[in-house]
Scaffold this motif. Structure first.
Motif, PDB file in Angstrom:
ATOM      1  N   LYS A  60      36.465  69.270  11.135  1.00 29.10           N
ATOM      2  CA  LYS A  60      36.922  68.737  12.425  1.00 29.10           C
ATOM      3  C   LYS A  60      36.475  67.284  12.472  1.00 29.10           C
ATOM      4  N   ILE A  61      37.425  66.374  12.410  1.00 31.07           N
ATOM      5  CA  ILE A  61      37.107  64.946  12.386  1.00 31.07           C
ATOM      6  C   ILE A  61      36.617  64.494  13.756  1.00 31.07           C
ATOM      7  N   ALA A  62      35.554  63.692  13.747  1.00 31.65           N
ATOM      8  CA  ALA A  62      34.999  63.141  14.983  1.00 31.65           C
ATOM      9  C   ALA A  62      36.062  62.315  15.702  1.00 31.65           C
ATOM     10  N   GLU A  63      36.051  62.393  17.014  1.00 38.32           N
ATOM     11  CA  GLU A  63      37.070  61.727  17.843  1.00 38.32           C
ATOM     12  C   GLU A  63      37.193  60.242  17.503  1.00 38.32           C
ATOM     13  N   GLU A  64      36.071  59.556  17.285  1.00 40.80           N
ATOM     14  CA  GLU A  64      36.115  58.113  17.019  1.00 40.80           C
ATOM     15  C   GLU A  64      36.695  57.771  15.647  1.00 40.80           C
ATOM     16  N   LEU A  65      36.888  58.760  14.782  1.00 47.62           N
ATOM     17  CA  LEU A  65      37.457  58.522  13.451  1.00 47.62           C
ATOM     18  C   LEU A  65      38.906  58.988  13.326  1.00 47.62           C
ATOM     19  N   ARG A  66      39.425  59.673  14.330  1.00 47.82           N
ATOM     20  CA  ARG A  66      40.761  60.271  14.252  1.00 47.82           C
ATOM     21  C   ARG A  66      41.866  59.238  14.020  1.00 47.82           C
ATOM     22  N   GLU A  67      41.723  58.057  14.566  1.00 51.40           N
ATOM     23  CA  GLU A  67      42.778  57.049  14.428  1.00 51.40           C
ATOM     24  C   GLU A  67      43.017  56.645  12.972  1.00 51.40           C
ATOM     25  N   TYR A  68      42.056  56.878  12.097  1.00 53.26           N
ATOM     26  CA  TYR A  68      42.206  56.533  10.685  1.00 53.26           C
ATOM     27  C   TYR A  68      43.000  57.585   9.912  1.00 53.26           C
ATOM     28  N   GLY A  69      43.186  58.760  10.501  1.00 53.90           N
ATOM     29  CA  GLY A  69      43.983  59.796   9.858  1.00 53.90           C
ATOM     30  C   GLY A  69      43.220  60.657   8.869  1.00 53.90           C
ATOM     31  N   GLU A  70      42.003  60.232   8.535  1.00 56.86           N
ATOM     32  CA  GLU A  70      41.172  60.995   7.608  1.00 56.86           C
ATOM     33  C   GLU A  70      39.736  60.511   7.732  1.00 56.86           C
ATOM     34  N   ALA A  71      38.824  61.307   7.216  1.00 58.58           N
ATOM     35  CA  ALA A  71      37.414  60.931   7.171  1.00 58.58           C
ATOM     36  C   ALA A  71      36.785  61.572   5.933  1.00 58.58           C
ATOM     37  N   THR A  72      35.725  60.963   5.452  1.00 56.64           N
ATOM     38  CA  THR A  72      35.033  61.455   4.264  1.00 56.64           C
ATOM     39  C   THR A  72      33.561  61.658   4.580  1.00 56.64           C
ATOM     40  N   ALA A  93      31.918  64.522  -2.256  1.00 53.84           N
ATOM     41  CA  ALA A  93      32.562  63.960  -1.070  1.00 53.84           C
ATOM     42  C   ALA A  93      33.758  64.822  -0.665  1.00 53.84           C
ATOM     43  N   LEU A  94      33.821  65.150   0.617  1.00 53.50           N
ATOM     44  CA  LEU A  94      34.933  65.924   1.163  1.00 53.50           C
ATOM     45  C   LEU A  94      35.828  64.991   1.968  1.00 53.50           C
ATOM     46  N   ARG A  95      37.097  64.912   1.603  1.00 52.40           N
ATOM     47  CA  ARG A  95      38.068  64.097   2.347  1.00 52.40           C
ATOM     48  C   ARG A  95      38.861  65.029   3.236  1.00 52.40           C
ATOM     49  N   ILE A  96      38.731  64.830   4.550  1.00 51.96           N
ATOM     50  CA  ILE A  96      39.396  65.681   5.533  1.00 51.96           C
ATOM     51  C   ILE A  96      40.524  64.892   6.184  1.00 51.96           C
ATOM     52  N   GLU A  97      41.709  65.475   6.232  1.00 53.94           N
ATOM     53  CA  GLU A  97      42.844  64.832   6.885  1.00 53.94           C
ATOM     54  C   GLU A  97      43.002  65.387   8.293  1.00 53.94           C
ATOM     55  N   VAL A  98      43.427  64.532   9.211  1.00 54.58           N
ATOM     56  CA  VAL A  98      43.707  64.955  10.576  1.00 54.58           C
ATOM     57  C   VAL A  98      44.870  65.932  10.542  1.00 54.58           C
ATOM     58  N   PHE A  99      44.748  67.016  11.279  1.00 50.28           N
ATOM     59  CA  PHE A  99      45.860  67.959  11.365  1.00 50.28           C
ATOM     60  C   PHE A  99      46.857  67.414  12.358  1.00 50.28           C
ATOM     61  N   ALA A 100      48.100  67.277  11.936  1.00 49.32           N
ATOM     62  CA  ALA A 100      49.175  66.809  12.810  1.00 49.32           C
ATOM     63  C   ALA A 100      50.403  67.664  12.542  1.00 49.32           C
ATOM     64  N   PRO A 101      50.880  68.401  13.555  1.00 52.32           N
ATOM     65  CA  PRO A 101      52.081  69.207  13.336  1.00 52.32           C
ATOM     66  C   PRO A 101      53.291  68.313  13.095  1.00 52.32           C
ATOM     67  N   ASP A 102      54.273  68.833  12.382  1.00 54.80           N
ATOM     68  CA  ASP A 102      55.500  68.083  12.152  1.00 54.80           C
ATOM     69  C   ASP A 102      56.181  67.804  13.481  1.00 54.80           C
ATOM     70  N   GLU A 103      56.764  66.613  13.587  1.00 54.17           N
ATOM     71  CA  GLU A 103      57.492  66.241  14.803  1.00 54.17           C
ATOM     72  C   GLU A 103      58.592  67.245  15.111  1.00 54.17           C
ATOM     73  N   GLY A 104      58.730  67.595  16.348  1.00 50.67           N
ATOM     74  CA  GLY A 104      59.823  68.466  16.775  1.00 50.67           C
ATOM     75  C   GLY A 104      59.569  69.945  16.552  1.00 50.67           C
ATOM     76  N   GLU A 105      58.549  70.304  15.825  1.00 50.37           N
ATOM     77  CA  GLU A 105      58.284  71.721  15.598  1.00 50.37           C
ATOM     78  C   GLU A 105      57.580  72.347  16.782  1.00 50.37           C
ATOM     79  N   GLY A 106      56.885  71.532  17.563  1.00 54.36           N
ATOM     80  CA  GLY A 106      56.087  72.073  18.649  1.00 54.36           C
ATOM     81  C   GLY A 106      54.807  72.649  18.084  1.00 54.36           C
ATOM     82  N   PHE A 107      53.791  72.614  18.869  1.00 44.01           N
ATOM     83  CA  PHE A 107      52.496  73.103  18.425  1.00 44.01           C
ATOM     84  C   PHE A 107      51.798  73.715  19.613  1.00 44.01           C
ATOM     85  N   PHE A 108      51.350  74.941  19.458  1.00 48.55           N
ATOM     86  CA  PHE A 108      50.622  75.594  20.530  1.00 48.55           C
ATOM     87  C   PHE A 108      49.354  76.189  19.964  1.00 48.55           C
ATOM     88  N   ASP A 109      48.229  75.686  20.438  1.00 49.22           N
ATOM     89  CA  ASP A 109      46.943  76.169  19.926  1.00 49.22           C
ATOM     90  C   ASP A 109      46.249  77.093  20.912  1.00 49.22           C
TER      91      ASP A 109
END
Length: 125
Positions: A60-72, A93-109
């Motif tokens: 789970k990427i820290a909120e302040e790092l989300r704009e970069y799309g990934e964190a290590t 080193a673990l490279r984590i990518e921000v989870f982003a659903p595909d546009e138009g698919e809708g996402f419900f968590d």
């Protein structure tokens, strides 16, 4: 002796929400391994998630790092044996990518805030 971490899965292509169970072993001077469970203190560097007392990491990427799309970062472990000797280890080193659903698919968590967004992403007719 050395402390060695062993993940239960590959460490590539990680995204938010992924989990990795880490185990820890002491490598003895003769090369044999002795599993250690008690006395381990787990940690995470780099704002990439959290790890519980059992060694399970959740990305789970820290909120302040989300704009970069990934964190290590890394998962760390510290073990103190019965004699007070301290051993430390870190994962690669673990490279984590921000989870982003595909546009138009809708996402419900399951959250109320995403319920309306999910509903509005669907065609109305």
């Amino acid at each position: 002796m050395n402390l060695i971490l062993a993940p239960n899965r590959r460490l590539e292509e990680l995204k938010e929400g992924d989990t990795i169970a880490f185990g820890a072993s002491l490598q003895m001077s003769d090369g044999s391994l002795r599993s250690v469970k008690d006395g381990i203190t787990w940690g995470v560097t780099g704002g990439i998630g959290s790890v519980g007392a059992s060694g399970v990491f959740k990305a789970k990427i820290a909120e302040e790092l989300r704009e970069y799309g990934e964190a290590t970062g890394t998962v760390t472990a510290t073990y103190t044996d019965a004699k007070g000797n301290l051993f430390t280890a870190a994962s690669p080193a673990l490279r984590i990518e921000v989870f982003a659903p595909d546009e138009g698919e809708g996402f419900f968590d399951g959250s109320v805030s995403n319920a309306l967004r999910f509903f509005l992403s669907r065609p109305l007719w």
